[in-house]
Design a protein around this motif. Structure first.
Motif, PDB file in Angstrom:
ATOM      1  N   ALA A 146       0.836  -1.205   0.000  1.00 36.33           N
ATOM      2  CA  ALA A 146       0.000   0.000   0.000  1.00 36.33           C
ATOM      3  C   ALA A 146       0.865   1.248   0.000  1.00 36.33           C
ATOM      4  CB  ALA A 146      -0.933  -0.008   1.214  1.00 36.33           C
ATOM      5  N   GLY A 147       1.989   1.191   0.676  1.00 34.51           N
ATOM      6  CA  GLY A 147       2.894   2.337   0.669  1.00 34.51           C
ATOM      7  C   GLY A 147       3.469   2.591  -0.707  1.00 34.51           C
ATOM      8  N   ALA A 148       3.849   1.498  -1.350  1.00 29.27           N
ATOM      9  CA  ALA A 148       4.370   1.661  -2.713  1.00 29.27           C
ATOM     10  C   ALA A 148       3.309   2.206  -3.660  1.00 29.27           C
ATOM     11  CB  ALA A 148       4.898   0.317  -3.211  1.00 29.27           C
ATOM     12  N   GLU A 149       2.101   1.716  -3.536  1.00 35.43           N
ATOM     13  CA  GLU A 149       1.005   2.204  -4.392  1.00 35.43           C
ATOM     14  C   GLU A 149       0.689   3.651  -4.079  1.00 35.43           C
ATOM     15  OE1 GLU A 149      -1.761   1.955  -7.434  1.00 35.43           O
ATOM     16  OE2 GLU A 149      -0.158   0.550  -6.848  1.00 35.43           O
ATOM     17  N   SER A 150       0.738   4.021  -2.798  1.00 39.36           N
ATOM     18  CA  SER A 150       0.469   5.408  -2.437  1.00 39.36           C
ATOM     19  C   SER A 150       1.560   6.318  -2.984  1.00 39.36           C
ATOM     20  CB  SER A 150       0.394   5.532  -0.905  1.00 39.36           C
ATOM     21  OG  SER A 150       0.229   6.868  -0.510  1.00 39.36           O
ATOM     22  N   GLU A 151       2.812   5.872  -2.931  1.00 40.96           N
ATOM     23  CA  GLU A 151       3.904   6.674  -3.467  1.00 40.96           C
ATOM     24  C   GLU A 151       3.770   6.839  -4.983  1.00 40.96           C
ATOM     25  OE1 GLU A 151       8.819   6.709  -3.380  1.00 40.96           O
ATOM     26  OE2 GLU A 151       7.681   5.057  -2.463  1.00 40.96           O
ATOM     27  N   ARG A 152       3.348   5.747  -5.671  1.00 41.44           N
ATOM     28  CA  ARG A 152       3.161   5.836  -7.123  1.00 41.44           C
ATOM     29  C   ARG A 152       2.050   6.824  -7.487  1.00 41.44           C
ATOM     30  NH1 ARG A 152      -0.164   4.664 -10.728  1.00 41.44           N
ATOM     31  NH2 ARG A 152      -1.583   3.779  -9.184  1.00 41.44           N
ATOM     32  N   SER A 153       0.940   6.776  -6.732  1.00 40.48           N
ATOM     33  CA  SER A 153      -0.181   7.674  -7.037  1.00 40.48           C
ATOM     34  C   SER A 153       0.180   9.126  -6.726  1.00 40.48           C
ATOM     35  CB  SER A 153      -1.425   7.245  -6.265  1.00 40.48           C
ATOM     36  OG  SER A 153      -1.188   7.316  -4.855  1.00 40.48           O
ATOM     37  N   ALA A 154       1.002   9.338  -5.698  1.00 43.91           N
ATOM     38  CA  ALA A 154       1.430  10.705  -5.388  1.00 43.91           C
ATOM     39  C   ALA A 154       2.308  11.254  -6.505  1.00 43.91           C
ATOM     40  CB  ALA A 154       2.163  10.722  -4.047  1.00 43.91           C
ATOM     41  N   LEU A 155       3.184  10.414  -7.029  1.00 39.27           N
ATOM     42  CA  LEU A 155       4.028  10.853  -8.151  1.00 39.27           C
ATOM     43  C   LEU A 155       3.177  11.150  -9.391  1.00 39.27           C
ATOM     44  CD1 LEU A 155       7.018   8.340  -7.802  1.00 39.27           C
ATOM     45  CD2 LEU A 155       6.994  10.789  -7.223  1.00 39.27           C
ATOM     46  N   GLU A 156       2.176  10.297  -9.609  1.00 43.06           N
ATOM     47  CA  GLU A 156       1.284  10.525 -10.760  1.00 43.06           C
ATOM     48  C   GLU A 156       0.521  11.837 -10.592  1.00 43.06           C
ATOM     49  OE1 GLU A 156      -0.667  10.017 -14.356  1.00 43.06           O
ATOM     50  OE2 GLU A 156       1.131   9.030 -13.534  1.00 43.06           O
ATOM     51  N   GLU A 157       0.114  12.147  -9.375  1.00 43.71           N
ATOM     52  CA  GLU A 157      -0.632  13.394  -9.129  1.00 43.71           C
ATOM     53  C   GLU A 157       0.266  14.589  -9.387  1.00 43.71           C
ATOM     54  OE1 GLU A 157      -2.019  16.858  -7.029  1.00 43.71           O
ATOM     55  OE2 GLU A 157      -0.269  15.647  -6.394  1.00 43.71           O
ATOM     56  N   ARG A 158       1.522  14.523  -8.930  1.00 42.81           N
ATOM     57  CA  ARG A 158       2.421  15.634  -9.170  1.00 42.81           C
ATOM     58  C   ARG A 158       2.739  15.771 -10.671  1.00 42.81           C
ATOM     59  NH1 ARG A 158       4.746  13.748  -4.262  1.00 42.81           N
ATOM     60  NH2 ARG A 158       6.340  12.534  -5.416  1.00 42.81           N
ATOM     61  N   ARG A 159       2.828  14.655 -11.369  1.00 43.52           N
ATOM     62  CA  ARG A 159       3.077  14.722 -12.808  1.00 43.52           C
ATOM     63  C   ARG A 159       1.893  15.351 -13.549  1.00 43.52           C
ATOM     64  NH1 ARG A 159       2.434  11.654 -17.344  1.00 43.52           N
ATOM     65  NH2 ARG A 159       1.196  10.122 -16.220  1.00 43.52           N
ATOM     66  N   GLN A 160       0.687  15.036 -13.122  1.00 43.38           N
ATOM     67  CA  GLN A 160      -0.501  15.611 -13.760  1.00 43.38           C
ATOM     68  C   GLN A 160      -0.583  17.110 -13.473  1.00 43.38           C
ATOM     69  OE1 GLN A 160      -2.632  14.317 -15.916  1.00 43.38           O
ATOM     70  NE2 GLN A 160      -1.571  12.288 -15.846  1.00 43.38           N
ATOM     71  N   VAL A 161      -0.109  17.493 -12.273  1.00 40.21           N
ATOM     72  CA  VAL A 161      -0.119  18.929 -11.954  1.00 40.21           C
ATOM     73  C   VAL A 161       0.808  19.671 -12.902  1.00 40.21           C
ATOM     74  CG1 VAL A 161       0.511  20.633 -10.225  1.00 40.21           C
ATOM     75  CG2 VAL A 161      -0.820  18.630  -9.558  1.00 40.21           C
ATOM     76  N   ARG A 162       2.035  19.100 -13.155  1.00 39.56           N
ATOM     77  CA  ARG A 162       2.965  19.748 -14.081  1.00 39.56           C
ATOM     78  C   ARG A 162       2.409  19.782 -15.511  1.00 39.56           C
ATOM     79  NH1 ARG A 162       6.682  16.513 -11.242  1.00 39.56           N
ATOM     80  NH2 ARG A 162       6.807  15.086 -13.032  1.00 39.56           N
ATOM     81  N   LEU A 163       1.796  18.658 -15.888  1.00 39.58           N
ATOM     82  CA  LEU A 163       1.224  18.631 -17.257  1.00 39.58           C
ATOM     83  C   LEU A 163       0.062  19.605 -17.393  1.00 39.58           C
ATOM     84  CD1 LEU A 163       1.272  14.767 -17.956  1.00 39.58           C
ATOM     85  CD2 LEU A 163       2.804  16.518 -18.872  1.00 39.58           C
ATOM     86  N   MET A 164      -0.673  19.762 -16.298  1.00 38.69           N
ATOM     87  CA  MET A 164      -1.807  20.698 -16.342  1.00 38.69           C
ATOM     88  C   MET A 164      -1.313  22.120 -16.448  1.00 38.69           C
ATOM     89  SD  MET A 164      -5.045  20.876 -16.379  1.00 38.69           S
ATOM     90  CE  MET A 164      -6.307  22.158 -16.138  1.00 38.69           C
ATOM     91  N   SER A 165      -0.200  22.395 -15.764  1.00 38.41           N
ATOM     92  CA  SER A 165       0.351  23.760 -15.855  1.00 38.41           C
ATOM     93  C   SER A 165       0.896  24.059 -17.237  1.00 38.41           C
ATOM     94  CB  SER A 165       1.444  23.951 -14.803  1.00 38.41           C
ATOM     95  OG  SER A 165       2.519  23.036 -15.051  1.00 38.41           O
TER      96      SER A 165
END
Length: 372
Positions: A146-165
């Motif tokens: 679950a920690g690994a999955e949470s870390e992956r989803s957090a990275l994906e969220e930050r990547r989407q934020v950069r792509l959105m900007s």
């Protein structure tokens, strides 16, 4: 006118005495020989002999008394009967004591069963602890996943934020990434909670095992107690047989069939076949006495028949010291009295009529302090 003495008168006033007769000489010689023999005997033997008539035959008499109470159902001994060591002399009713043995045996079985239950409980708790440790390992693995999955989803969220900007990604993709991040974070928290619950469950099982081990110790103690009660019941059952501890002659028999006997009440006495002599010598007579010296014992009851013996031991104190009220001379009025010192004499075995000597008989003891 002068009167002349007659021949008879002349012999009577003669200065020479008549010669002694042969019988007189023989008597004088015999008397001298007797006195010489007595003197030699006294010098070589008589002066070393010390005697006393303050002496009695003793024996280590055993008084039999029951260890338990009850009614006598059998009496197998008569007055003055010879008994053997270990022979059953009387029997107390066994029914009550047999029932107590059965009751104690049942208590032992119940305690053994309780002990087995506690042992099985501990075994079950041990298995559950092993199982719970496996669950903890699974929960910890789930936490890592679950920690690994949470870390992956957090990275994906930050990547989407950069792509959105950069106007490369849409708002919908950003919102989906945030939702996935929140979901994985919740899964991580749930996995951590599950791992914590598994650890706490293991602690509860450890506490239950400690309690079960304490109960096991208690059950073992109860079983030991029950076994001790069973042993005591068996001892009491065996005590219903009143046995003679030594070989000898029964005396002072007071037991009868049907009689109720109490604990410690004397029922009969057994007089052993072996006897000894206690001679109370004056304290002024024991200076030359030693253990191992020969002694001669004269029994009054058997026309002065003599028995050979040996000095075995000396009492640790005078007879007066063992009295109920020992004398106390520190009272102001003092009268010196010669004290008596008890000396134990062992009668040598193999002598004729030795088995006829009975405790309490009066004897005269003579100790040879020169030989032996």
């Amino acid at each position: 006118m002068t009167v002349q003495p007659t021949p008879v008168q002349q012999r009577a006033i003669s200065p020479y005495r008549a010669k002694p007769r042969p019988r007189t000489i023989i008597a004088i010689v015999l008397l001298a020989l007797i006195m010489l023999a007595w003197g030699i005997y006294w010098w070589t033997t008589g002066r070393w002999l010390i005697d006393t008539d303050d002496a009695y035959v003793r024996a280590d008499i055993v008084t039999l008394a029951p260890r338990i109470s009850g009614y006598l159902t059998e009496v197998n001994v008569e007055d003055n009967q010879q008994v053997r060591a270990g022979e059953v002399l009387a029997q107390i009713d066994t029914r009550d004591y047999q029932a107590k043995v059965c009751q104690a045996a049942a208590a032992v079985r119940a305690a053994a069963a309780e002990l087995s239950v506690q042992q099985a409980r501990i075994f079950s708790l041990q298995a559950r602890q092993i199982q719970q440790k496996s669950r903890i390992d699974d929960a910890q693995a789930a936490v890592r996943a679950a920690g690994a999955e949470s870390e992956r989803s957090a990275l994906e969220e930050r990547r989407q934020v950069r792509l959105m900007s950069q106007n490369v990604s849409s708002m919908q993709q950003l919102e989906a990434a945030k939702a996935e991040m929140n979901k994985t974070a919740a899964n991580l928290a749930r996995a951590q909670a599950q791992a914590l619950m598994s650890k706490q469950a293991l602690m509860v099982l450890a506490s239950d095992r400690q309690a079960a081990e304490a109960e096991l110790v208690k059950a073992d103690a109860l079983q030991s107690q029950a076994q001790a009660m069973l042993n005591l019941a068996r001892i009491n059952l065996g005590s219903t047989q009143i046995k003679s501890p030594i070989a000898g002659t029964a005396g002072e028999r007071t037991l009868r069939v049907g009689q109720y006997v109490e604990v410690g009440s004397p029922l009969l006495a057994v007089v052993p076949d072996s006897v000894y002599v206690i001679a109370n010598f004056k304290e002024t007579q024991i200076d030359l006495m030693r253990i191992g010296q020969t002694a001669e014992v004269t029994v009054d009851a058997y026309d002065g028949q003599r028995f050979n013996g040996t000095v075995e031991s000396f009492a640790p104190a005078s007879g007066a010291q063992f009295a109920l009220l020992p004398p106390d001379n520190a009272t102001g009025n003092f009268t010196k009295i010669v004290q008596r010192m008890p000396v134990r004499i062992r009668l040598n075995k193999g002598q004729a009529r030795l088995g006829e000597i009975r405790p309490g008989m009066s004897v005269i003891v003579t100790v040879d302090t020169h030989h032996g």
